[in-house]
Design a protein around this motif. Structure first.
Motif, short mmCIF file in Angstrom:
data_model
loop_
_atom_site.label_atom_id
_atom_site.label_comp_id
_atom_site.label_asym_id
_atom_site.label_seq_id
_atom_site.Cartn_x
_atom_site.Cartn_y
_atom_site.Cartn_z
N ALA A 1 0.81 -1.22 0.00
CA ALA A 1 0.00 0.00 0.00
C ALA A 1 0.84 1.27 0.00
N SER A 2 1.80 1.37 0.89
CA SER A 2 2.56 2.61 1.00
C SER A 2 3.37 2.89 -0.26
N SER A 3 3.89 1.83 -0.87
CA SER A 3 4.68 2.01 -2.09
C SER A 3 3.79 2.37 -3.28
N LEU A 4 2.64 1.71 -3.40
CA LEU A 4 1.73 2.00 -4.51
C LEU A 4 1.19 3.42 -4.44
N THR B 1 -2.65 4.65 -7.19
CA THR B 1 -3.55 5.03 -6.09
C THR B 1 -4.99 5.05 -6.56
N ALA B 2 -5.24 5.65 -7.70
CA ALA B 2 -6.60 5.75 -8.22
C ALA B 2 -7.18 4.38 -8.55
N TYR B 3 -6.33 3.47 -8.97
CA TYR B 3 -6.82 2.16 -9.41
C TYR B 3 -6.98 1.16 -8.26
N PHE B 4 -6.01 1.10 -7.37
CA PHE B 4 -5.97 0.05 -6.36
C PHE B 4 -6.63 0.43 -5.03
N ASP C 1 -11.40 6.58 0.25
CA ASP C 1 -10.93 6.88 1.61
C ASP C 1 -9.51 6.40 1.86
N GLY C 2 -8.85 5.90 0.82
CA GLY C 2 -7.46 5.49 0.94
C GLY C 2 -7.26 4.04 1.34
N ALA D 1 6.78 11.77 -5.27
CA ALA D 1 5.72 10.85 -4.90
C ALA D 1 4.40 11.58 -4.79
N ALA D 2 3.34 10.94 -5.31
CA ALA D 2 2.01 11.55 -5.23
C ALA D 2 1.51 11.63 -3.80
N SER D 3 1.96 10.71 -2.97
CA SER D 3 1.43 10.63 -1.61
C SER D 3 1.91 11.77 -0.72
N ASP D 4 3.19 12.14 -0.84
CA ASP D 4 3.72 13.15 0.09
C ASP D 4 4.73 14.10 -0.54
#
Length: 695
Positions: free
Chosen positions: A255-258, A265-268, A272-273, A320-323
Motif C-alpha cells: 500500500a505505502s509504495s503504490l 492510487t486511483a486504481y488500487f 478513503d485510501g 511521490a504523489a502521496s507526500d
C-alpha cells in the motif's frame, strides 16, 4: 467467391443461369421479376458452393468445468465457477488431475486459463493462446506479470519437431552505467536512489520485453488474427472482474509504495485510501484502451507513440504523489523502447535417463541449472527414494530423495552463480552451455555428494575464471503457464514484473517492472582479492540474469535424439524456480507421479546462498515447504520425520511457506487412448482447462 465458385456457376441449370443474367440486365419494366430471379439464382449459387454434407463432428464441450453434474463456464459467476474470488491461501488441498483429448491450458488464474482455452477451442495455436493468456494475466494478477514486464518462452513445433526459445527479457537503458542502481549520479551524487534504494525508483525499470516477444513468436507460429486474441482481456477490463485473494493481499501489502504513484492510487485504492479488497469488482478502462491499441495497431504501437511516451514519462517521475517526497527517475528514452528487440535463441537441451530435456537459455540461468541438476542426479537411482503415502498431494517425500536433490542443486547453483549472465555481453565457458552440462563433468560433481552428510555450501567447479557473485533478489512478481494445442504444438512461458507489484509505477492501466534489480547492485566483487567486476553488472542494453526455467520433456530416441513430446512445466518463484521445476520433473520422471501430484508435491531444495544471518554463514538453507499438508511444522518441525531426518544429515532446514506456481501438462495414455493430463499448483489460484476426453 471461394475456390469452388467457378465450378458452382457452371453447375447451375440453364434456366437459373439465364435468370441470373436477365436479372443483371436492368430492364425497368420487369425489375420485380428480375430481382426475384436474381435472388433465386444467388441462392442456387450459394447452395452449390456448400461442401458436400458429411457427418458433423462431435460437439466440443471444452473449456468448461463440471459442477454438480452440470458444466460451468469460467467467469460466468454461476455456482461452481472457479473464478469466484477466495482469500489467498498457502495451499488448497484436493486438486484433481484433469484430462483432455486434444488441447489444454494451465495458468495461474482461472480467467487467464479460460482466455487461452477459448482460443484453442476456436482453432488457435499454442502461441495464439499464449497471447490471450498474457493479455488477461496482466489484468487479473498485475502483482505477478503484465505488459510492463518480461518473459521467456519455449515453443515446440509438432510438425518440424523443433524447439525454439524466445527471449523477452527487459534491458537496461542506453544511458545506464554500471553504478545505475547504486548511485544517483556517478560523479555528483554517490548516494542510493530514492526512496530507499533502486527498487521503488525509476532506476529499477527495464525496457519491457513481453509484448515484443509474443509478437515475434506470433509471427512464427500465429494462426488466428492477432486482433482477436485480445478480445477477452478487453472485455474483462471494460466490464470488470472480481479481485482475487492474491491480488488483494498484494495491494494491501504494498500500500505505502503504490500510493507514491497517482495512477496506482486511483486504481488500487478506495476514495478513503483503503486498499480495494477481496471480491471488489474492478474495471480498468485504461488497460482496455492499451490492449485495443496493441490489438488493432500491432506490437509496434506499444514501443512507439502514445504508449511508449507514457512509459517514458512514468519512469521519469521525480516526486511521490502521496507526500511529494523524492523519487529518483530512470533514464529510459523513447529510443530505448523503439530499438528493443526480443530474440530467438537456442534452448539448453540434454538427456536425462530415457528422456530428452530442453529448458531456457541465457540470460536466464534457470535452464542451465535445471539441466545440470538433473545431470548430477542421473548418477543416483532416485527411484529407490520415491515419496510414501502417495495421494492427491504427491505424498511424503523421503529423506534421501530430498537430500540428493538438494545437494545436486547446491552444486548446480554454485556453477550458475559464477558463470551465467547475459551471453550477449559475457560468454559462457567455452562459448556455450556445453561445458556446464557436460555428462562427465556432472558425474564428477555428483561424486562430491555424500549419502550421510550435507555439504552445506558447495563451491563452483573449475570452468574458467568468470566470477559473477550471487543474485539475492527475492522475487514474488512472476507467473507461468503451459499450453498444448490441437496440432500438438506446445508453449511453456514464464512471465514476470519481478517483485510483487513490480516497481509500483503504473501507466495506462499496467504496472512497470523492477527487473533491473536482478543485476548486481555493486559492480565490484569485493569478496575476492584482488577485486574483480561482476559479469552480471549493469551495462547499456544488457539483460539481467534470470532464474526462469520453462521446460519441455520428450522421449529419448535410441540414438539419443529428441523423440515425442512428454511433458511441459515451469514455475514462478525467483531464485527458487529451479527447485520448483526440478522437484516437479523428478516427481513425474523418477517417481511416477501424475501431472497434478508432481505439481502439488512438497516444494523442496536448496539455492546454495548463505543466509544473511548470522554474518559469514557457511551453509545454505534447505527449503521444505511448510504450507504443505504432508509437513508437520509443530515443535519447529522436530515432530516431522522428513525434517528430523534432514537435520540428522546436517541440513539447516527452512520451513517457510513456498510460493510456487507450477503449471504442468503430461501426455500419456488412458485406457489405451492418448490423452493430455494437467496439474495446477494448489499454492495459487490457477486451474486446468481443455477439451472433453472420454477413456
Amino acid at each position: 467467391m471461394n475456390k469452388n465458385s467457378t465450378r458452382a456457376w457452371w453447375a447451375l441449370t440453364p434456366l437459373a443461369l439465364s435468370l441470373a443474367l436477365a436479372g443483371c440486365g436492368g430492364n425497368s419494366n420487369n425489375n420485380a421479376q428480375n430481382n426475384a430471379a436474381l435472388v433465386a439464382a444467388i441462392a442456387a449459387i450459394n447452395a452449390a458452393n456448400q461442401p458436400t454434407p458429411t457427418t458433423p463432428p462431435a460437439a466440443d464441450n471444452g473449456c468448461q468445468i463440471p459442477s454438480s453434474g452440470t458444466s460451468v463456464v469460467v467467469g460466468s459467476g454461476d455456482p461452481g465457477d472457479p473464478a469466484a474470488p477466495e482469500p489467498a491461501s498457502g495451499y488448497v488441498p484436493g486438486h484433481k488431475l484433469v484430462y483432455a483429448k486434444n488441447y489444454m491450458v494451465v495458468a495461474n488464474h482461472p480467467l487467464a486459463t479460460r482466455a487461452g482455452c477459448d482460443v484453442l477451442k476456436a482453432g488457435g495455436s499454442a502461441v495464439d493462446a499464449a497471447v490471450a493468456v498474457q493479455a488477461v494475466l496482466g489484468l487479473v494478477e498485475p502483482q505477478s506479470s503484465g505488459l510492463g514486464g518480461g518473459a521467456f518462452m519455449l515453443h515446440y513445433d509438432a510438425a518440424t519437431k523443433k524447439v525454439q526459445a524466445y527471449d523477452g527479457r527487459e534491458t537496461a537503458p542506453a544511458a545506464a552505467t554500471e553504478n545505475y542502481l547504486r548511485w544517483i549520479d556517478d560523479t555528483n551524487d554517490q548516494t542510493a536512489p530514492k526512496p530507499g534504494g533502486a527498487r521503488a525508483s525509476g532506476r529499477s525499470i527495464g525496457t519491457p520485453g513481453a509484448v515484443r516477444m509474443l509478437d515475434i513468436a506470433y509471427q512464427d507460429h500465429g494462426k488466428l488474427p492477432w486482433k482477436d486474441l485480445f478480445s477477452y482481456g478487453i472485455t474483462l477490463a471494460s466490464d470488470g472482474f472480481l479481485i482475487g485473494g492474491r491480488m488483494a493481499s498484494a495491494i494491501a501489502g504494498s500500500a505505502s509504495s503504490l500510493k507514491r504513484d497517482a495512477d496506482a492510487t486511483a486504481y488500487f485504492f478506495n476514495a478513503d485510501g483503503t486498499p480495494k479488497a477481496l471480491g471488489t469488482k474492478l474495471t480498468n478502462p485504461a488497460y482496455a484502451r492499451t490492449l485495443n491499441t496493441i490489438a488493432t495497431q500491432g506490437a509496434n504501437a506499444f514501443y512507439t507513440g502514445d504508449i511508449a511516451q507514457g512509459i517514458v514519462d512514468k519512469i521519469g517521475i521525480t516526486t511521490a504523489a502521496s507526500d511529494g517526497s523524492a523519487i529518483t527517475p530512470g533514464k529510459t528514452t523513447l529510443a530505448d523502447l523503439a530499438t528493443y528487440k526480443a530474440k530467438r535463441r537456442d534452448p539448453v537441451c540434454s538427456t536425462y535417463r530415457e528422456y530428452y530435456i530442453c529448458s531456457m537459455s541465457p540470460p536466464s540461468s534457470g535452464g542451465i541449472a535445471v539441466v545440470a541438476t538433473l545431470g548430477i542426479l542421473e548418477t543416483f537411482n532416485l527411484g529407490l527414494y520415491k515419496p510414501t503415502a502417495i495421494d492427491l498431494e504427491g505424498g511424503r517425500p523421503s529423506v534421501m530423495g530430498v537430500h540428493l536433490v538438494s545437494e545436486a542443486e547446491r552444486l548446480a547453483y554454485a556453477d550458475r552463480d559464477k558463470y551465467v549472465a547475459d551471453t550477449d555481453f559475457v560468454p559462457l565457458p567455452g562459448g556455450s552451455p556445453a561445458m556446464l552440462i557436460d555428462k562427465s563433468y556432472l558425474q564428477g560433481r555428483a561424486s562430491l555428494i555424500s549419502l550421510t552428510k550435507s555439504m552445506n555450501l558447495a563451491k563452483a567447479g573449475d570452468r574458467g575464471d568468470v566470477p559473477l557473485g550471487i543474485d539475492k533478489t527475492e522475487e514474488h512478481g512472476t507467473t507461468h503457464f503451459t499450453v498444448v494445442d490441437k496440432q500438438g504444438n506446445v508453449v511453456v512461458m514464464t512471465t514476470t514484473v519481478e517483485g510483487s507489484m513490480g516497481s509500483f509505477h503504473m501507466t495506462q492501466g499496467f504496472l512497470l517492472n523492477n527487473q533491473l534489480t536482478d543485476f548486481a547492485l555493486n559492480p565490484i566483487d569485493t569478496s575476492v582479492t584482488p577485486n574483480v567486476k561482476f559479469a552480471n553488472r549493469v551495462a547499456p542494453g544488457k539483460r539481467p540474469r534470470s532464474t526462469m526455467a520453462p521446460t519441455l520433456v520428450f522421449k529419448k530416441n535410441a540414438d539419443g535424439s529428441m523423440g515425442e513430446f512428454v511433458m511441459g512445466t515451469g514455475s514462478p518463484g525467483g531464485g527458487t524456480i529451479i527447485q520448483y521445476v526440478v522437484k516437479t520433473l523428478v516427481g513425474a520422471l523418477d517417481w511416477g507421479l501424475d501431472a497434478q501430484q508432481a505439481t502439488s508435491l512438497v516444494d523442496f531444495g536448496a539455492t546454495n546462498t548463505p543466509p544473511p544471518t548470522p554474518p559469514g554463514a557457511t551453509y545454505s538453507l534447505t527449503n521444505v515447504g511448510g504450507e504443505h499438508p504432508a509437513i508437520d511444522t509443530s515443535n519447529s518441525g522436530n515432530n516431522d520425520p522428513l525434517i528430523a531426518g534432514l537435520r540428522a544429515l546436517g541440513h539447516t532446514v527452512n520451513l517457510g511457506a513456498q510460493s510456487s506456481g507450477v503449471s504442468t501438462i503430461i501426455r500419456t495414455n488412458v485406457g489405451g487412448k492418448p490423452a493430455l493430463t494437467g496439474g495446477a499448483d494448489p499454492r495459487r489460484e490457477g486451474i486446468v482447462l481443455g477439451d472433453t476426453f472420454t477413456p
